[in-house]
Motif scaffolding. Structure first.
Motif, mmCIF file in Angstrom:
data_model
loop_
_atom_site.group_PDB
_atom_site.id
_atom_site.type_symbol
_atom_site.label_atom_id
_atom_site.label_comp_id
_atom_site.label_asym_id
_atom_site.label_seq_id
_atom_site.Cartn_x
_atom_site.Cartn_y
_atom_site.Cartn_z
ATOM 1 N N SER A 1 28.719 45.702 36.512
ATOM 2 C CA SER A 1 27.968 46.795 35.862
ATOM 3 C C SER A 1 27.095 46.291 34.715
ATOM 4 C CB SER A 1 28.952 47.864 35.334
ATOM 5 O OG SER A 1 29.732 48.385 36.377
ATOM 6 N N GLU B 1 24.203 47.129 33.850
ATOM 7 C CA GLU B 1 23.405 48.177 33.221
ATOM 8 C C GLU B 1 24.099 48.785 32.004
ATOM 9 O OE1 GLU B 1 25.956 50.121 36.328
ATOM 10 O OE2 GLU B 1 24.692 48.326 36.201
ATOM 11 N N THR B 2 25.431 48.759 31.987
ATOM 12 C CA THR B 2 26.165 49.354 30.864
ATOM 13 C C THR B 2 26.122 48.483 29.623
ATOM 14 O OG1 THR B 2 28.260 48.345 31.579
ATOM 15 C CG2 THR B 2 27.724 50.526 32.457
ATOM 16 N N GLU C 1 21.628 54.950 34.604
ATOM 17 C CA GLU C 1 22.277 54.784 33.306
ATOM 18 C C GLU C 1 21.381 55.302 32.183
ATOM 19 O OE1 GLU C 1 25.033 53.560 30.344
ATOM 20 O OE2 GLU C 1 25.237 53.832 32.515
#
Length: 314
Positions: free
Chosen positions: A233, A235-236, A275
């Protein structure tokens, strides 16, 4: 700075009474206990001097008008009505003063018979604002016909009163929830600011010491490219600005920048877009809730002020 409230405190025998200015219920307990000579290590309970209503939280405390008189209790002390003949001390001789632990717990539990609450409202309907949530709920649970009989109202008017009690409860709950959401919003904004400041500071340090420079071809910092190539992940772990850059470049350009497979790059860009959109929606929702909270708080404050003025005029 917290708003201060002038008030009065007395001990359980009413022989000592002092004026204080405090900003919260906890400060009232501390300053009032010191003034009345109660040892700091002893737990203190606060009740309204005139009817013994227990004051349990700041929300109810702040709703009370200025110069309200409180009684501070500790140990096995208990509230009692004022005796006009002897100054309020004759009740100390009652056998009920020597209470055991269970009786003290019952007296301090905040439970009131609905008849006594109805009698209080019969004398002054404006005192609704001074009732705690549990007391309001007690009156709402009473059969409408019984409440009407106790108040000397028609049943239709008693039903309207119970509807008003429900409205007061609902507004208090909305106010609490709005404050919590506002606090969450402010905490989120502050967290994002700290994160962006930390990333900017970290980027400067890495540029100077670790060679984490901006890639001239892509416009991304090398740290950002490393994060994007990660497997869990990524993007987080990016700031809003970095997410916006990825979305603006699109899948085709990012495929060349990252050197990844087309499918994986497209999925990554979609995840970054989702996101970013989720973060923006969250901020917008919190801003909307903040505005609603302020409107509800202003309306409740206006109504409380009007009711307090009506009570004083009586």
């Amino acid at each position: 700075m917290a708003e201060v409230k002038p008030c009065k405190v007395c001990n359980f025998s009413r022989q000592k009474s002092y004026g204080l200015v405090v900003s919260s219920l906890d400060q009232l307990k501390v300053k009032g206990g010191e003034t009345l000579g109660i040892a700091p290590e002893k737990p203190v309970s606060v009740v309204l001097e005139d009817d013994g209503t227990i004051v349990e939280d700041d929300a109810y405390f702040l709703c009370l008008p200025s110069n309200t008189k409180f009684m501070l209790l500790h140990g096995k002390e208990a509230w009692g009505p004022t005796n006009k003949i002897d100054g309020g001390t004759a009740w100390l001789s009652r056998e009920s003063v020597a209470l055991d632990g269970d009786e003290v717990d019952m007296m301090f539990s905040g439970t009131d018979t609905w008849q006594s609450l109805a009698a209080q409202l019969k004398q002054d309907l404006a005192s609704i604002i001074l009732l705690s949530d549990s007391q309001l709920q007690t009156l709402m649970d009473v059969p409408c016909a019984n409440l009407a009989s106790a108040l000397g109202f028609q049943q239709k008017k008693a039903q309207a009163l119970q509807d008003t009690l429900q409205t007061v409860l609902d507004r208090r709950e909305e106010s609490r929830q709005s404050k919590e959401l506002l606090q969450l919003y402010l905490k989120t904004v502050e967290s994002e600011r700290e994160q962006e400041a930390s990333q900017e500071a970290g980027g400067d340090v890495m540029d100077e010491t670790d060679g984490m420079e901006v890639d001239s071809g892509s416009g991304f910092m090398s740290r950002t490219l490393m994060v994007l190539k990660g497997k869990t992940s990524p993007e987080t772990r990016l700031s809003n600005q970095e997410l916006q850059m990825v979305v603006n470049k699109g899948a085709a350009s990012m495929e060349q920048v990252l050197g990844l497979e087309a499918d994986r790059t497209a999925t990554l860009v979609q995840a970054c877009e989702a996101e970013l959109e989720g973060r923006l929606q969250q901020v917008q929702a919190l801003k909307s809730l903040s505005a609603q909270s302020q409107q509800a708080s202003d309306a409740l404050t206006t109504e409380d002020t009007n009711q307090s003025q009506a009570k004083r005029s009586k």
